[in-house]
Design a protein around this motif. Structure first.
Motif, mmCIF file in Angstrom:
data_model
loop_
_atom_site.group_PDB
_atom_site.id
_atom_site.type_symbol
_atom_site.label_atom_id
_atom_site.label_comp_id
_atom_site.label_asym_id
_atom_site.label_seq_id
_atom_site.Cartn_x
_atom_site.Cartn_y
_atom_site.Cartn_z
ATOM 1 N N SER A 252 0.810 -1.117 -0.090
ATOM 2 C CA SER A 252 -0.208 0.028 0.088
ATOM 3 C C SER A 252 0.981 1.205 -0.038
ATOM 4 O O SER A 252 0.542 2.372 -0.554
ATOM 5 C CB SER A 252 -0.991 0.085 1.179
ATOM 6 N N HIS A 253 1.830 1.155 0.614
ATOM 7 C CA HIS A 253 2.760 2.455 0.646
ATOM 8 C C HIS A 253 3.276 2.736 -0.823
ATOM 9 O O HIS A 253 3.775 3.892 -1.106
ATOM 10 C CB HIS A 253 3.871 2.182 1.543
ATOM 11 N N LEU A 254 3.730 1.702 -1.546
ATOM 12 C CA LEU A 254 4.297 1.903 -2.767
ATOM 13 C C LEU A 254 2.977 2.604 -3.642
ATOM 14 O O LEU A 254 3.258 3.465 -4.323
ATOM 15 C CB LEU A 254 4.625 0.646 -3.204
ATOM 16 N N SER A 255 1.748 1.805 -3.544
ATOM 17 C CA SER A 255 0.661 2.602 -4.404
ATOM 18 C C SER A 255 0.372 4.080 -4.000
ATOM 19 O O SER A 255 0.195 4.714 -4.899
ATOM 20 C CB SER A 255 -0.847 1.628 -3.904
ATOM 21 N N TRP A 256 0.599 4.315 -2.740
ATOM 22 C CA TRP A 256 0.130 5.802 -2.280
ATOM 23 C C TRP A 256 1.646 6.574 -2.934
ATOM 24 O O TRP A 256 1.323 7.855 -3.148
ATOM 25 C CB TRP A 256 0.035 5.892 -0.832
ATOM 26 N N ILE A 326 2.417 21.541 3.529
ATOM 27 C CA ILE A 326 1.594 22.355 4.109
ATOM 28 C C ILE A 326 2.269 23.786 3.943
ATOM 29 O O ILE A 326 1.336 24.832 3.112
ATOM 30 C CB ILE A 326 1.754 22.404 5.554
ATOM 31 N N ILE A 327 3.575 23.985 3.756
ATOM 32 C CA ILE A 327 4.009 25.478 3.456
ATOM 33 C C ILE A 327 3.549 25.635 2.147
ATOM 34 O O ILE A 327 3.457 26.736 1.648
ATOM 35 C CB ILE A 327 5.543 25.424 3.804
ATOM 36 N N PHE A 416 -0.518 19.321 -3.544
ATOM 37 C CA PHE A 416 0.083 19.286 -2.355
ATOM 38 C C PHE A 416 -0.804 18.664 -1.014
ATOM 39 O O PHE A 416 -0.184 18.226 -0.202
ATOM 40 C CB PHE A 416 0.663 20.768 -2.147
ATOM 41 N N VAL A 417 -1.980 19.330 -1.114
ATOM 42 C CA VAL A 417 -2.970 18.316 -0.235
ATOM 43 C C VAL A 417 -2.769 16.757 -0.297
ATOM 44 O O VAL A 417 -2.890 16.115 0.814
ATOM 45 C CB VAL A 417 -4.418 18.998 -0.338
ATOM 46 N N TYR A 421 -1.177 13.820 2.415
ATOM 47 C CA TYR A 421 -1.924 12.828 2.976
ATOM 48 C C TYR A 421 -0.776 11.753 2.887
ATOM 49 O O TYR A 421 -0.902 10.850 3.850
ATOM 50 C CB TYR A 421 -2.895 12.352 2.073
ATOM 51 N N PHE A 422 -0.206 11.469 1.928
ATOM 52 C CA PHE A 422 0.718 10.610 1.791
ATOM 53 C C PHE A 422 1.809 10.787 2.893
ATOM 54 O O PHE A 422 2.315 9.790 3.396
ATOM 55 C CB PHE A 422 1.508 10.501 0.271
#
Length: 434
Positions: A252-256, A326-327, A416-417, A421-422
């Protein structure tokens, strides 16, 4: 001698007389590749406003420059990996340089005929060459020496990519942009002969820079041909199962990471593609001064790479990525709602805070993949297609908003939002190979 790189893959490094080969000169040559493809991308921000003028395009049509280059990454990612497996790093690098050079030389007939479609084909060819080079040089730089210093080598080589991101727009502004801009009314008042002559002269401005670039690429390819490069051969760990191309996305971390990389590259290209035009329209700068400010953006990008590498010694990579997202989102809001030179300062700041995103997302996506790293890398390279799609969406939005370029920066804001999330959730490794 056998070394293991930061992704867990093992590579054989040839030795002579019981001593490891010296890698300094090969590494310098590999680093030159980072600079060369950085120059290609650095010139894109100049080409978009320039060809928009020379070929009389709207905003959406002008972003096809990005589409041509970055779609090539999507098409060539897998073939590039196959090329490396079949012919090795050295031959793949030479092939990439020559394909890159062919694309650069195609700018001559494109300019002579002022044919936008031929420009796009030339850029697609350049994109194919860049894909081969990046697929070859990134892993080669990482494994060209002791495993414990692989991250340092890769970041050092990448810093020259940042140097090119600064020099490309400045040199493009000097040698490509004329500084001459006529209003639609002035263009309409011209005779057909005068108008054609003006547009051909504008189109022809790209020939000399790209002839020089193509010639340098051929020269570097010749140097690589005669230079001995250590042969790095991958070895798969015993009893390690390698899933298929699509099944690797079960991590899942690769997919994201693939999703995040898609939106990061799209955001970066959106920011630079309309930088010169928004500087002209909102800050009242002439195009040459605007190109200089785009070079400052590249300088901040390079500084961000160096400082980001330093900060990562003290801050977790996903934490720094989240803070920078965020910045960056806040700076996008300034670019959308600000006025005058403030907008340009905000976009320049984005250069600094975007600098670490690509390598950070890339490395977070490959955590725990081990022998699946190669397949995961292919997916992450293919996700660069975001640079082909999102700028086109931004150009379409700007045209719909009657050339309101600032409104278009809502596209990178959304990007960027998603990357945030990632950084907060998506990077977490829920399944890996033990």
């Amino acid at each position: 001698m056998q070394v293991t790189n930061q992704t867990g893959d093992q590579h054989e490094i040839p030795t002579e007389g019981g001593k490891t080969n010296q890698y300094l000169l090969p590494f310098i040559l590999i680093t030159s590749l980072f600079f060369l493809w950085g120059m290609a991308h650095g010139l894109d921000g100049i080409l978009i406003p320039h060809l928009k003028k020379a070929c009389q395009l709207n905003n959406r049509e002008s972003t096809l420059i990005d589409t041509s280059i970055y779609f090539a990454y999507f098409i060539m990612a897998i073939p590039s990996g196959m090329l490396i497996k079949r012919f090795g790093y050295k031959n793949s690098i030479i092939t990439g340089l020559l394909v890159f050079a062919i694309g650069a030389f195609l700018f001559v007939p494109a300019a002579n005929s002022r044919t936008y479609e031929l420009f796009l084909f030339a850029l697609f060819v350049i994109g194919c060459g860049l894909t081969i080079l990046e697929t070859s040089a990134n892993p080669y730089a990482a494994i060209l020496g002791p495993a414990e210093s692989s991250s340092f080598r890769l970041n050092l080589a990448a810093s020259f990519n940042g140097l090119a991101a600064m020099l490309g727009p400045i040199l493009g502004g000097i040698f490509i942009l004329s500084g001459i801009n006529y209003t639609p009314a002035e263009m309409a008042a011209m005779s057909d002969t005068a108008k054609t002559a003006y547009l051909l002269e504008e189109a022809s401005a790209v020939k000399l820079p790209y002839i020089i670039l193509g010639s340098v690429l051929v020269l570097v390819a010749i140097i690589f041909y005669f230079m001995h490069l250590p042969s790095m051969k991958s070895k798969q760990t015993e009893n390690e199962v390698k899933p298929g191309f699509f099944s690797v996305l079960k991590f899942s971390h690769l997919s994201w990471a693939v999703v995040a990389q898609f939106f990061y590259v799209g955001a970066q290209v959106c920011v630079t593609s309309f930088f010169v035009r928004v500087a002209q329209k909102e800050a009242g700068l002439d195009e040459k001064t605007a190109a200089y400010f785009l070079g400052i953006y590249g300088l901040l990008f390079m500084i961000g790479r160096f400082s980001g590498t330093f900060f990562l010694k003290f801050v977790k990579d996903y934490v720094l990525l989240s803070i920078y997202c965020i910045i960056s989102a806040l700076l996008c809001l300034v670019a959308i709602y600000g006025s005058g030179i403030t907008v340009i300062y905000a976009l320049g700041g984005l250069g600094f805070f975007m600098s670490i995103m690509f390598p950070t997302i890339f490395s977070l996506g490959l955590v725990g993949l081990k022998s699946n790293t190669e397949t995961g890398s292919s997916w992450l390279v293919m996700s660069i297609v975001g640079g082909a799609i999102l700028p086109y969406a931004m150009g379409t939005l700007i045209d719909m908003k009657h050339d309101d370029i600032q409104a278009g920066y809502i596209i990178p804001l959304i990007c960027f939002v998603i990357i945030l999330y990632f950084g907060v959730f998506g990077h977490k490794v829920k399944n890996s190979i033990s």
